[in-house]
Design a protein around this motif. Structure first.
Motif, PDB file in Angstrom:
ATOM      1  N   GLN A  42       0.724  -1.218  -0.286  1.00 22.40           N
ATOM      2  CA  GLN A  42       0.043  -0.017   0.049  1.00 22.40           C
ATOM      3  C   GLN A  42       0.928   1.012   0.047  1.00 22.40           C
ATOM      4  OE1 GLN A  42      -2.516  -0.248   3.357  1.00 22.40           O
ATOM      5  NE2 GLN A  42      -3.279  -2.443   2.957  1.00 22.40           N
ATOM      6  N   GLY A  43       0.067   2.272  -0.145  1.00 30.00           N
ATOM      7  CA  GLY A  43       1.016   3.751  -0.010  1.00 30.00           C
ATOM      8  C   GLY A  43       1.383   4.047   1.383  1.00 30.00           C
ATOM      9  N   PRO A  44       2.406   4.456   1.629  1.00 24.52           N
ATOM     10  CA  PRO A  44       2.850   4.847   3.140  1.00 24.52           C
ATOM     11  C   PRO A  44       1.671   5.712   3.817  1.00 24.52           C
ATOM     12  CG  PRO A  44       4.742   5.194   1.539  1.00 24.52           C
ATOM     13  CD  PRO A  44       3.484   5.040   0.707  1.00 24.52           C
ATOM     14  N   TYR A  87       9.148   4.027   8.285  1.00 26.69           N
ATOM     15  CA  TYR A  87      10.013   4.873   7.872  1.00 26.69           C
ATOM     16  C   TYR A  87      10.334   6.274   8.822  1.00 26.69           C
ATOM     17  CZ  TYR A  87       9.645   2.354   3.261  1.00 26.69           C
ATOM     18  OH  TYR A  87       9.680   1.535   2.383  1.00 26.69           O
ATOM     19  N   PHE A 101      12.999   9.133   1.681  1.00 25.64           N
ATOM     20  CA  PHE A 101      12.700   8.119   2.555  1.00 25.64           C
ATOM     21  C   PHE A 101      14.265   7.246   2.413  1.00 25.64           C
ATOM     22  CE2 PHE A 101       8.143   7.250   3.500  1.00 25.64           C
ATOM     23  CZ  PHE A 101       7.686   8.459   2.572  1.00 25.64           C
ATOM     24  N   GLY A 102      14.476   6.466   3.503  1.00 24.11           N
ATOM     25  CA  GLY A 102      15.488   5.458   3.660  1.00 24.11           C
ATOM     26  C   GLY A 102      14.884   4.195   3.431  1.00 24.11           C
ATOM     27  N   THR A 103      15.664   3.197   3.960  1.00 22.97           N
ATOM     28  CA  THR A 103      14.898   1.799   3.537  1.00 22.97           C
ATOM     29  C   THR A 103      14.057   1.285   4.922  1.00 22.97           C
ATOM     30  OG1 THR A 103      17.143   1.022   4.375  1.00 22.97           O
ATOM     31  CG2 THR A 103      16.915   1.130   2.161  1.00 22.97           C
ATOM     32  N   GLY A 104      14.171   2.161   5.930  1.00 24.47           N
ATOM     33  CA  GLY A 104      13.152   1.703   6.979  1.00 24.47           C
ATOM     34  C   GLY A 104      13.547   0.511   7.750  1.00 24.47           C
TER      35      GLY A 104
ATOM     36  N   TYR B  33       4.815  14.911  -5.087  1.00 28.63           N
ATOM     37  CA  TYR B  33       5.819  14.026  -5.416  1.00 28.63           C
ATOM     38  C   TYR B  33       5.739  12.806  -5.999  1.00 28.63           C
ATOM     39  CZ  TYR B  33       6.907  16.662  -0.895  1.00 28.63           C
ATOM     40  OH  TYR B  33       7.013  17.805   0.038  1.00 28.63           O
ATOM     41  N   TYR B  35       7.609   8.899  -6.579  1.00 30.46           N
ATOM     42  CA  TYR B  35       8.499   8.128  -6.055  1.00 30.46           C
ATOM     43  C   TYR B  35       8.276   6.786  -6.714  1.00 30.46           C
ATOM     44  CZ  TYR B  35       8.636  10.885  -1.831  1.00 30.46           C
ATOM     45  OH  TYR B  35       8.864  11.720  -0.836  1.00 30.46           O
ATOM     46  N   GLN B  37       9.114   2.360  -6.174  1.00 29.04           N
ATOM     47  CA  GLN B  37       9.663   1.524  -5.134  1.00 29.04           C
ATOM     48  C   GLN B  37       9.795   0.270  -5.880  1.00 29.04           C
ATOM     49  OE1 GLN B  37       6.927   0.630  -2.068  1.00 29.04           O
ATOM     50  NE2 GLN B  37       8.607   0.554  -0.624  1.00 29.04           N
ATOM     51  N   HIS B  41      14.624  -2.011  -2.186  1.00 31.13           N
ATOM     52  CA  HIS B  41      14.667  -0.476  -1.892  1.00 31.13           C
ATOM     53  C   HIS B  41      13.498   0.263  -1.234  1.00 31.13           C
ATOM     54  CE1 HIS B  41      17.491  -1.254  -5.335  1.00 31.13           C
ATOM     55  NE2 HIS B  41      18.050  -0.411  -4.788  1.00 31.13           N
ATOM     56  N   GLY B  42      13.811   1.063  -0.487  1.00 29.28           N
ATOM     57  CA  GLY B  42      12.444   1.822  -0.068  1.00 29.28           C
ATOM     58  C   GLY B  42      12.009   2.660  -1.085  1.00 29.28           C
ATOM     59  N   LEU B  43      11.057   3.866  -0.836  1.00 26.55           N
ATOM     60  CA  LEU B  43      10.809   4.772  -1.760  1.00 26.55           C
ATOM     61  C   LEU B  43      11.858   5.752  -2.313  1.00 26.55           C
ATOM     62  CD1 LEU B  43       8.194   3.944   0.091  1.00 26.55           C
ATOM     63  CD2 LEU B  43       7.120   5.817  -1.565  1.00 26.55           C
ATOM     64  N   TYR B  48       9.839  16.287  -7.609  1.00 18.73           N
ATOM     65  CA  TYR B  48       8.750  16.856  -6.895  1.00 18.73           C
ATOM     66  C   TYR B  48       8.555  18.159  -7.274  1.00 18.73           C
ATOM     67  CZ  TYR B  48      12.338  19.127  -4.399  1.00 18.73           C
ATOM     68  OH  TYR B  48      13.567  19.978  -4.004  1.00 18.73           O
ATOM     69  N   LYS B  57      14.423  17.872  -9.421  1.00 18.89           N
ATOM     70  CA  LYS B  57      14.739  16.500  -9.519  1.00 18.89           C
ATOM     71  C   LYS B  57      14.911  15.828  -8.259  1.00 18.89           C
ATOM     72  CE  LYS B  57      17.210  17.247 -14.058  1.00 18.89           C
ATOM     73  NZ  LYS B  57      18.275  16.956 -14.678  1.00 18.89           N
ATOM     74  N   GLU B  59      16.252  11.902  -6.501  1.00 18.21           N
ATOM     75  CA  GLU B  59      17.529  11.024  -6.609  1.00 18.21           C
ATOM     76  C   GLU B  59      17.586  10.184  -7.641  1.00 18.21           C
ATOM     77  OE1 GLU B  59      17.791   8.071  -3.234  1.00 18.21           O
ATOM     78  OE2 GLU B  59      15.437   8.797  -2.634  1.00 18.21           O
ATOM     79  N   PHE B  90       4.580   5.823  -6.758  1.00 17.98           N
ATOM     80  CA  PHE B  90       3.617   6.259  -5.884  1.00 17.98           C
ATOM     81  C   PHE B  90       3.894   7.867  -6.172  1.00 17.98           C
ATOM     82  CE2 PHE B  90       2.117   3.165  -3.322  1.00 17.98           C
ATOM     83  CZ  PHE B  90       3.115   2.002  -3.204  1.00 17.98           C
ATOM     84  N   PHE B 102      -0.304   9.763   0.489  1.00 16.09           N
ATOM     85  CA  PHE B 102       0.155   8.910  -0.629  1.00 16.09           C
ATOM     86  C   PHE B 102      -0.957   8.531  -1.386  1.00 16.09           C
ATOM     87  CE2 PHE B 102       4.774   8.641  -0.361  1.00 16.09           C
ATOM     88  CZ  PHE B 102       5.109   9.386   0.873  1.00 16.09           C
ATOM     89  N   GLY B 103      -0.794   8.296  -2.633  1.00 16.90           N
ATOM     90  CA  GLY B 103      -1.679   7.393  -3.492  1.00 16.90           C
ATOM     91  C   GLY B 103      -1.689   5.943  -3.375  1.00 16.90           C
ATOM     92  N   GLN B 104      -2.336   5.442  -3.936  1.00 20.67           N
ATOM     93  CA  GLN B 104      -2.590   3.966  -3.807  1.00 20.67           C
ATOM     94  C   GLN B 104      -1.327   3.242  -4.781  1.00 20.67           C
ATOM     95  OE1 GLN B 104      -4.177   2.088  -1.330  1.00 20.67           O
ATOM     96  NE2 GLN B 104      -4.333   4.216  -0.531  1.00 20.67           N
TER      97      GLN B 104
END
Lengths: 111, 111
Positions: A42-44, A87, A101-104, B33, B35, B37, B41-43, B48, B57, B59, B90, B102-104
């Motif tokens: 799901q989305g965060p 996160y 975000f990091g990797t959490g 934003y 992202y 995923q 990896h995280g997001l 943005y 930009k 990352e 996302f 966040f969206g779905q």
């Protein structure tokens, strides 16, 4: 942007308090600490945020050290539905709104 | 839930074709934003926007472009899709001092 460091994974027994740590030693004075979680794909989902005072809402508590270099998210009575990736994010305001975000931490609640 | 909608939710496309993903909000939030995923990896922030026609930009912006011609829509374009862009995308929105919603997600497969 300030970087955050979190453990890769943690386990917690159902019904116990889950304490998730986060280090953000390079945080600057106008940056907030935010916590989000992501359940499966799901989305965060937003949990809580704070600047320097401890915060509590219906989901969790956030404890920020006095020097603001680390924080702990507390889920007071963990349930199986709290199994997720958590996160910790440091984010500025007023012109520095990048949300990185990091990797959490993957939190697993054990029955 | 915040008024944020991603479209399409799922898409399969061929390598080399252009693809546009749309993020639509009804909250009148300033910040938006994109992202991606991927497993392991995280997001990761792609691009943005901090206002209409104001974008920057993230990352992992190579191979992606964005446009925001009105407050409510933030478009992400893959000019020539590659297999490495197979991912879940996302969108998020934020009003500034508050937290992000966040969206779905959009699951994109490039074959």
């Amino acid at each position: 942007d300030a970087k955050t460091t979190q453990p890769t994974s943690m386990d917690c027994a159902e019904g116990r308090a889950a304490n998730l740590p986060c280090n953000h030693s390079t945080i600057s004075g106008n940056e907030y600490v935010y916590w989000y979680r992501q359940i499966h794909s799901q989305g965060p989902q937003y949990i809580i945020h704070g600047l320097k005072n401890n915060e509590t809402n219906e989901m969790a508590s956030l404890i920020i050290t006095e020097d603001r270099k680390s924080s702990t998210l507390i889920l007071p009575h963990a349930t199986l539905r709290d199994t997720a990736v958590y996160y910790c994010i440091v984010r500025g305001n007023f012109g520095n709104e990048k949300l990185t975000f990091g990797t959490g931490t993957r939190l697993t609640i054990i029955p | 839930d915040a008024g944020i909608t991603q479209s399409p939710r799922h898409k399969v496309t061929e390598t080399g074709t252009p693809v546009t993903l749309r993020c639509h909000q009804t909250e009148n939030h300033r910040y938006m934003y994109w992202y991606r995923q991927d497993p392991g990896h995280g997001l990761r922030l792609i691009h943005y926007s901090y206002g209409v026609k104001d974008t920057d930009k993230g990352e992992v912006s190579d191979g992606y472009s964005v446009s925001r011609s009105k407050t409510e829509d933030f478009l992400l374009t893959l000019e020539s899709a590659t297999s490495s862009q197979t991912s879940v995308y996302f969108c998020a929105i934020s009003g500034g001092r508050g937290h992000a919603f966040f969206g779905q997600g959009t699951r994109l497969t490039v074959v």
